[in-house]
Design a protein around this motif. Structure first.
Motif, PDB file in Angstrom:
ATOM      1  N   SER A 211      23.236  50.877  66.751  1.00 58.47           N
ATOM      2  CA  SER A 211      24.036  50.152  67.951  1.00 58.47           C
ATOM      3  C   SER A 211      24.646  48.940  67.536  1.00 58.47           C
ATOM      4  O   SER A 211      24.111  48.286  66.652  1.00 58.47           O
ATOM      5  CB  SER A 211      23.029  50.156  69.390  1.00 58.47           C
ATOM      6  OG  SER A 211      22.015  49.022  69.006  1.00 58.47           O
ATOM      7  N   ALA A 212      25.568  48.539  68.201  1.00 57.87           N
ATOM      8  CA  ALA A 212      25.957  47.153  68.081  1.00 57.87           C
ATOM      9  C   ALA A 212      26.422  46.411  69.096  1.00 57.87           C
ATOM     10  O   ALA A 212      26.824  46.741  70.173  1.00 57.87           O
ATOM     11  CB  ALA A 212      27.432  47.287  67.270  1.00 57.87           C
ATOM     12  N   TRP A 213      26.208  44.997  69.121  1.00 54.44           N
ATOM     13  CA  TRP A 213      26.335  44.354  70.447  1.00 54.44           C
ATOM     14  C   TRP A 213      27.355  43.015  69.801  1.00 54.44           C
ATOM     15  O   TRP A 213      26.897  42.402  69.003  1.00 54.44           O
ATOM     16  CB  TRP A 213      24.919  43.567  70.646  1.00 54.44           C
ATOM     17  CG  TRP A 213      23.977  44.568  71.074  1.00 54.44           C
ATOM     18  CD1 TRP A 213      23.527  45.614  70.360  1.00 54.44           C
ATOM     19  CD2 TRP A 213      23.491  44.868  72.633  1.00 54.44           C
ATOM     20  NE1 TRP A 213      22.308  46.355  71.222  1.00 54.44           N
ATOM     21  CE2 TRP A 213      22.680  46.096  72.612  1.00 54.44           C
ATOM     22  CE3 TRP A 213      23.872  44.367  73.704  1.00 54.44           C
ATOM     23  CZ2 TRP A 213      22.055  46.410  73.741  1.00 54.44           C
ATOM     24  CZ3 TRP A 213      23.141  44.534  75.059  1.00 54.44           C
ATOM     25  CH2 TRP A 213      22.406  45.710  74.724  1.00 54.44           C
ATOM     26  N   CYS A 214      28.354  43.339  70.510  1.00 54.03           N
ATOM     27  CA  CYS A 214      29.514  42.343  70.078  1.00 54.03           C
ATOM     28  C   CYS A 214      29.747  41.172  70.966  1.00 54.03           C
ATOM     29  O   CYS A 214      29.800  41.702  72.334  1.00 54.03           O
ATOM     30  CB  CYS A 214      30.975  43.029  69.835  1.00 54.03           C
ATOM     31  SG  CYS A 214      30.485  44.232  68.500  1.00 54.03           S
ATOM     32  N   THR A 215      29.781  40.024  70.879  1.00 56.02           N
ATOM     33  CA  THR A 215      30.022  38.978  71.692  1.00 56.02           C
ATOM     34  C   THR A 215      31.564  39.119  72.387  1.00 56.02           C
ATOM     35  O   THR A 215      32.435  39.684  71.647  1.00 56.02           O
ATOM     36  CB  THR A 215      29.879  37.409  71.254  1.00 56.02           C
ATOM     37  OG1 THR A 215      30.878  37.334  70.231  1.00 56.02           O
ATOM     38  CG2 THR A 215      28.356  37.503  70.414  1.00 56.02           C
ATOM     39  N   SER A 216      31.805  38.633  73.460  1.00 51.55           N
ATOM     40  CA  SER A 216      32.857  38.526  73.996  1.00 51.55           C
ATOM     41  C   SER A 216      34.255  37.876  73.240  1.00 51.55           C
ATOM     42  O   SER A 216      35.291  38.180  73.023  1.00 51.55           O
ATOM     43  CB  SER A 216      32.936  37.704  75.455  1.00 51.55           C
ATOM     44  OG  SER A 216      32.458  36.388  75.291  1.00 51.55           O
ATOM     45  N   ASP A 217      33.745  36.813  72.309  1.00 50.78           N
ATOM     46  CA  ASP A 217      34.762  36.136  71.611  1.00 50.78           C
ATOM     47  C   ASP A 217      35.006  37.009  70.258  1.00 50.78           C
ATOM     48  O   ASP A 217      36.113  37.069  69.914  1.00 50.78           O
ATOM     49  CB  ASP A 217      34.144  34.976  71.011  1.00 50.78           C
ATOM     50  CG  ASP A 217      34.314  33.667  71.989  1.00 50.78           C
ATOM     51  OD1 ASP A 217      35.138  33.182  72.266  1.00 50.78           O
ATOM     52  OD2 ASP A 217      33.158  33.118  72.415  1.00 50.78           O
ATOM     53  N   TRP A 218      34.177  37.835  69.912  1.00 52.04           N
ATOM     54  CA  TRP A 218      34.665  38.956  68.837  1.00 52.04           C
ATOM     55  C   TRP A 218      35.444  40.033  69.536  1.00 52.04           C
ATOM     56  O   TRP A 218      36.463  40.416  68.857  1.00 52.04           O
ATOM     57  CB  TRP A 218      33.210  39.526  68.366  1.00 52.04           C
ATOM     58  CG  TRP A 218      33.472  40.554  67.373  1.00 52.04           C
ATOM     59  CD1 TRP A 218      33.868  42.038  67.627  1.00 52.04           C
ATOM     60  CD2 TRP A 218      33.343  40.518  65.916  1.00 52.04           C
ATOM     61  NE1 TRP A 218      33.649  42.561  66.379  1.00 52.04           N
ATOM     62  CE2 TRP A 218      33.771  41.807  65.652  1.00 52.04           C
ATOM     63  CE3 TRP A 218      32.993  39.553  65.154  1.00 52.04           C
ATOM     64  CZ2 TRP A 218      33.611  42.153  64.136  1.00 52.04           C
ATOM     65  CZ3 TRP A 218      33.081  39.830  63.549  1.00 52.04           C
ATOM     66  CH2 TRP A 218      33.281  41.130  63.176  1.00 52.04           C
ATOM     67  N   VAL A 219      35.159  40.415  70.691  1.00 56.63           N
ATOM     68  CA  VAL A 219      35.983  41.546  71.323  1.00 56.63           C
ATOM     69  C   VAL A 219      37.466  40.863  71.606  1.00 56.63           C
ATOM     70  O   VAL A 219      38.214  41.566  71.299  1.00 56.63           O
ATOM     71  CB  VAL A 219      35.243  41.914  72.574  1.00 56.63           C
ATOM     72  CG1 VAL A 219      36.276  42.798  73.383  1.00 56.63           C
ATOM     73  CG2 VAL A 219      33.995  42.506  72.333  1.00 56.63           C
ATOM     74  N   TYR A 220      37.452  39.726  72.240  1.00 57.76           N
ATOM     75  CA  TYR A 220      38.764  39.347  73.087  1.00 57.76           C
ATOM     76  C   TYR A 220      39.582  38.495  71.893  1.00 57.76           C
ATOM     77  O   TYR A 220      40.649  38.369  71.934  1.00 57.76           O
ATOM     78  CB  TYR A 220      38.572  38.475  73.903  1.00 57.76           C
ATOM     79  CG  TYR A 220      37.914  39.281  75.093  1.00 57.76           C
ATOM     80  CD1 TYR A 220      38.704  40.530  75.482  1.00 57.76           C
ATOM     81  CD2 TYR A 220      36.945  39.080  76.000  1.00 57.76           C
ATOM     82  CE1 TYR A 220      38.325  41.172  76.903  1.00 57.76           C
ATOM     83  CE2 TYR A 220      36.462  39.863  76.831  1.00 57.76           C
ATOM     84  CZ  TYR A 220      37.122  41.105  77.395  1.00 57.76           C
ATOM     85  OH  TYR A 220      36.676  41.746  78.495  1.00 57.76           O
ATOM     86  N   GLY A 221      38.741  38.234  70.762  1.00 60.68           N
ATOM     87  CA  GLY A 221      39.530  37.347  69.910  1.00 60.68           C
ATOM     88  C   GLY A 221      40.125  38.075  68.634  1.00 60.68           C
ATOM     89  O   GLY A 221      40.656  37.655  67.692  1.00 60.68           O
ATOM     90  N   GLY A 222      39.996  39.439  68.664  1.00 64.58           N
ATOM     91  CA  GLY A 222      40.430  40.448  67.963  1.00 64.58           C
ATOM     92  C   GLY A 222      39.969  40.480  66.322  1.00 64.58           C
ATOM     93  O   GLY A 222      40.394  40.664  65.450  1.00 64.58           O
ATOM     94  N   PHE A 223      38.728  40.126  66.655  1.00 70.63           N
ATOM     95  CA  PHE A 223      38.013  39.792  65.129  1.00 70.63           C
ATOM     96  C   PHE A 223      37.564  41.073  64.448  1.00 70.63           C
ATOM     97  O   PHE A 223      37.416  41.309  63.236  1.00 70.63           O
ATOM     98  CB  PHE A 223      36.575  39.050  65.366  1.00 70.63           C
ATOM     99  CG  PHE A 223      37.018  37.586  65.199  1.00 70.63           C
ATOM    100  CD1 PHE A 223      37.244  36.778  64.118  1.00 70.63           C
ATOM    101  CD2 PHE A 223      37.108  37.053  66.630  1.00 70.63           C
ATOM    102  CE1 PHE A 223      37.626  35.480  64.231  1.00 70.63           C
ATOM    103  CE2 PHE A 223      37.434  35.311  66.488  1.00 70.63           C
ATOM    104  CZ  PHE A 223      37.853  34.686  65.461  1.00 70.63           C
ATOM    105  N   ALA A 224      37.498  42.221  65.228  1.00 68.58           N
ATOM    106  CA  ALA A 224      37.351  43.318  64.808  1.00 68.58           C
ATOM    107  C   ALA A 224      38.361  43.863  63.731  1.00 68.58           C
ATOM    108  O   ALA A 224      38.206  44.399  62.598  1.00 68.58           O
ATOM    109  CB  ALA A 224      36.934  44.593  65.776  1.00 68.58           C
ATOM    110  N   GLN A 225      39.485  44.018  64.350  1.00 67.26           N
ATOM    111  CA  GLN A 225      40.845  44.151  63.470  1.00 67.26           C
ATOM    112  C   GLN A 225      40.925  43.245  62.494  1.00 67.26           C
ATOM    113  O   GLN A 225      41.325  43.521  61.372  1.00 67.26           O
ATOM    114  CB  GLN A 225      41.867  44.243  64.681  1.00 67.26           C
ATOM    115  CG  GLN A 225      43.250  44.530  63.638  1.00 67.26           C
ATOM    116  CD  GLN A 225      43.278  46.092  63.081  1.00 67.26           C
ATOM    117  OE1 GLN A 225      42.604  46.850  63.543  1.00 67.26           O
ATOM    118  NE2 GLN A 225      44.011  46.227  61.969  1.00 67.26           N
ATOM    119  N   ALA A 226      40.745  41.898  62.582  1.00 64.65           N
ATOM    120  CA  ALA A 226      40.868  41.173  61.673  1.00 64.65           C
ATOM    121  C   ALA A 226      39.812  41.159  60.492  1.00 64.65           C
ATOM    122  O   ALA A 226      40.320  40.962  59.394  1.00 64.65           O
ATOM    123  CB  ALA A 226      40.624  39.569  61.991  1.00 64.65           C
TER     124      ALA A 226
END
Length: 261
Positions: A211-226
């Motif tokens: 499982s993965a727990w992503c912070t809101s700044d990771w989600v809304y900051g577009g860091f997954a795509q980056a």
């Protein structure tokens, strides 16, 4: 006694207030899981939302109403401790320190959390090229394959802040731990310190992830795509040809697997 020390004492006092009817280790674990669920379900409306919400109410049923009301007070004390730390311009491993102060370390498994001062020292040693990277890259990434409560990730973010940058905009942190309690602790602290982070419950040695727990700044900051773009650019720079078929997980580096998970 300074304000930060007062905050730690207040946190410990709340846990001890449950009395002998509850084991401190169980109360601590329930608090951490409840807090992780409370934070992530505010913005992550994914397929696991209902499962997490049901788990929250399952834990709640273990406590009488008066006892359960202690948990929001503990969360308020935790937020106060983190806020005071940020106000002073420094970060700290609040939950890791609390865990050890409550004597919850596990001698059988060798689970002890590194003092934050050591994490700061280690971060300074391994990130000597950090100023150059911050000047030439959109963001800097850090990977911790055994993240524990997140001390090393927090120390790295503090280094970025000391160099005059905002971690929420310039850091992409990824952590893994085989102990889901550590995953929750690390996620909570990254969320409160506003560190863009993806914290994975998994085994870095066998590359099994659950499982993965992503912070809101990771989600809304577009860091997954980056991060996905960063991995692709690094492979292209190494001269790797795009695969004609999807690469097997075993052929990918740990960072690549975490990005794709």
């Amino acid at each position: 006694m300074n304000t930060m020390e007062n905050n730690y004492q207040e946190l410990a006092k709340h846990f001890r207030a449950f009395g002998s009817a509850f084991r401190t280790t169980d109360v601590f674990r329930d608090f951490i899981e409840l807090t992780a669920i409370t934070l992530i379900n505010q913005y992550a409306f994914d397929e696991q939302w209902n499962e997490r919400e049901n788990r929250y109410h399952e834990i709640r049923q273990k406590y009488a109403e008066d006892d359960f009301r202690r948990f929001p007070k503990i969360l308020a004390a935790l937020i106060a401790a983190v806020s005071e730390s940020k106000r002073q311009g420094t970060f700290d491993d609040v939950l890791g320190r609390l865990y050890m102060n409550l004597n919850l370390g596990n001698p059988d498994s060798g689970q002890y959390f590194t003092p934050y001062s050591i994490s700061k020292l280690m971060s300074g040693l391994v990130a000597q090229d950090l100023p150059e990277k911050l000047d030439t890259q959109k963001f800097v990434s850090v990977l911790e394959p055994a993240c524990g409560s997140g001390a090393n990730l927090i120390a790295f973010a503090e280094q970025v802040q000391e160099l005059g940058h905002i971690p929420a905009q310039r850091v992409a942190a990824m952590g893994v731990d085989i102990d889901v309690l550590c995953v929750w602790m690390c996620y909570i602290q990254c969320q409160l310190y506003r560190i863009p982070a993806k914290i994975v419950h998994g085994d870095s040695l066998t590359c099994e992830f659950w499982s993965a727990w992503c912070t809101s700044d990771w989600v809304y900051g577009g860091f997954a795509q980056a991060m996905a773009e960063k991995v692709a650019q690094e492979k292209a720079a190494d001269g790797a040809e795009p695969p004609s078929t999807p690469a097997s997980p075993a052929s990918l580096a740990l960072e690549e697997q975490l990005v794709l998970f």
